[in-house]
Design an enzyme around this catalytic site. Sequence first.
Site, PDB file in Angstrom:
ATOM      1  N   SER A 126       0.915  -1.723   3.372  1.00  0.00           N
ATOM      2  CA  SER A 126       2.629  -1.097   3.991  1.00  0.00           C
ATOM      3  C   SER A 126       2.897  -2.172   5.116  1.00  0.00           C
ATOM      4  CB  SER A 126       2.836   0.201   3.018  1.00  0.00           C
ATOM      5  OG  SER A 126       2.828   0.763   4.765  1.00  0.00           O
ATOM      6  N   TYR A 167       3.400   0.259   7.608  1.00  0.00           N
ATOM      7  CA  TYR A 167       3.030   1.458   7.881  1.00  0.00           C
ATOM      8  C   TYR A 167       1.555   0.855   8.200  1.00  0.00           C
ATOM      9  CZ  TYR A 167      -0.281   5.441   8.264  1.00  0.00           C
ATOM     10  OH  TYR A 167      -1.700   5.911   7.929  1.00  0.00           O
ATOM     11  N   HIS A 168       1.120   0.345   7.033  1.00  0.00           N
ATOM     12  CA  HIS A 168      -0.312   0.227   6.820  1.00  0.00           C
ATOM     13  C   HIS A 168      -1.042  -0.965   7.884  1.00  0.00           C
ATOM     14  CE1 HIS A 168      -0.543   3.264   3.384  1.00  0.00           C
ATOM     15  NE2 HIS A 168      -1.459   2.893   3.871  1.00  0.00           N
ATOM     16  N   THR A 197      -6.065   4.996   8.978  1.00  0.00           N
ATOM     17  CA  THR A 197      -6.329   5.393   7.481  1.00  0.00           C
ATOM     18  C   THR A 197      -7.040   4.535   7.018  1.00  0.00           C
ATOM     19  OG1 THR A 197      -4.654   5.104   5.598  1.00  0.00           O
ATOM     20  CG2 THR A 197      -3.963   3.408   7.980  1.00  0.00           C
TER      21      THR A 197
END
Length: 406
Positions: A187, A189-190, A145
């Site tokens: 986050s 997730y990141h 990402t």
Amino acid sequence: MKIMVLGGDGFSGWPTSLHLSRRGHDVLILDNLSRRRIDDELGVMSLTPIQPLDTRLAAWREVSGRAIAFHNVDVACQYDRLLELVCEHRPDAIVHFAEQRAAPYSMKSSRHKRYTVDNNINATHNVLAAIVESRLDIHLVHLGTMGVYGYGATGGRIPEGYLPVSVAADDGTHKNLEILHPAYPGSVYHMTKALDQLMFQFYNNNDGVRITDLHQGIIWGTQTEETARDVRLINRFDYDGDYGTVLNRFLMQAAIGHPLTVHGGGGQKRAFIHIQDTVRCVELAIRNPPAAGDRVRIVNQMTETHRVRDLARLVAALTGAEIRCMENPRKEAAANDLDVSNATLLRLGLQPITLSNGLLREISDIARVYAGRCDWNKIPATARWTPETCSSGGVLQCGTLAACPT
Ligand SMILES: NC(=O)c1ccc[n+]([C@@H]2O[C@H](COP(=O)([O-])OP(=O)(O)OC[C@H]3O[C@@H](n4cnc5c(N)ncnc54)[C@H](O)[C@@H]3O)[C@@H](O)[C@H]2O)c1
């Protein structure tokens, strides 16, 4: 080529599998269907009526004459089964989508944080370990990402993965190096995606695994040429506060007469890519693998950048929707600049699909057709980055965009 698609039942994995199959590749999907179970957990469903995976695969066989195989495997937990399938099918490339991908979901509670870390880190590590143990020369293509770079953290144009630095030695000389761009995950997730990068670097250095890491922007759109061929092939459309991505959420909100909900003043500038370009980029990456001995190839998979409030204004102009600013549940800068290099994909021949009214209208039309499936209660983003991120104690404050900070 033989291509194994991990996470091939998901929003990006499904259209990618169809695209690769249509282009003549022999595709095998591995997925544990966890994304469908998360829908159940959240009490929400895709705006579009996605079919069970066996129905999807049968429809694709009927429409295209091509078969895609499927194995229900948890890549994070079932290492032996994963290795067995890799050795049996001997893929030329593995495309790895099989991670929990929603930042808000990863921040909902400590349970969600731990699940995201366990799932994503183990999935990526298992794939790398299986490639090495199989002793096969498999090209790994991973979906990372743009969020790992942080937004505006280092200033200037964001390069493709590596940052040139000059290191001062004690004797006053300088050494010029290229290092992994510092990670500034926003986050849990990141954070898992930033940790993935270190695992790639290690397995590339230590074992010579050939890896392409696609640092992808936020996807918009829902259908691709292949998923539009039959209603049973329709792709997922997430609109809820956890999984809905910003532009798709605006289009869906406009279609059902809900105000467009902008977090903070909407000054966040983000990178975007249309789902059709995602599938094309993955194929370009597969067709152009790094050579043996090359370092991890990092590619910025995005086509344009936009400020969130500009997207809201665009959709409002197109549809007449009202815009509302909400208190931002995330811990992030109220505004940032973003300039990104995507030279590799352009060099490989990508002709980007950019935001255009035609495509926005197409998505808006899909949202309108399935508006009856939307649960309004699931639209607000409820996950808080910290208990303090909403000063009102979680109650969202609404205002008009004009009243929002610029
Ligand atoms: N959607 C976006 O806007 C976007 C943007 C940037 C990057 N990405 C990346 O692309 C990848 C795919 O995203 P998506 O939007 O298609 O997500 P998705 O949640 O729709 O799909 C992920 C798929 O992987 C499967 N999966 C998850 N964990 C698994 C496991 N342990 N074993 C087997 N299968 C597993 C899920 O069941 C699901 O089908 C993610 O890694 C994500 O980080 C997505």
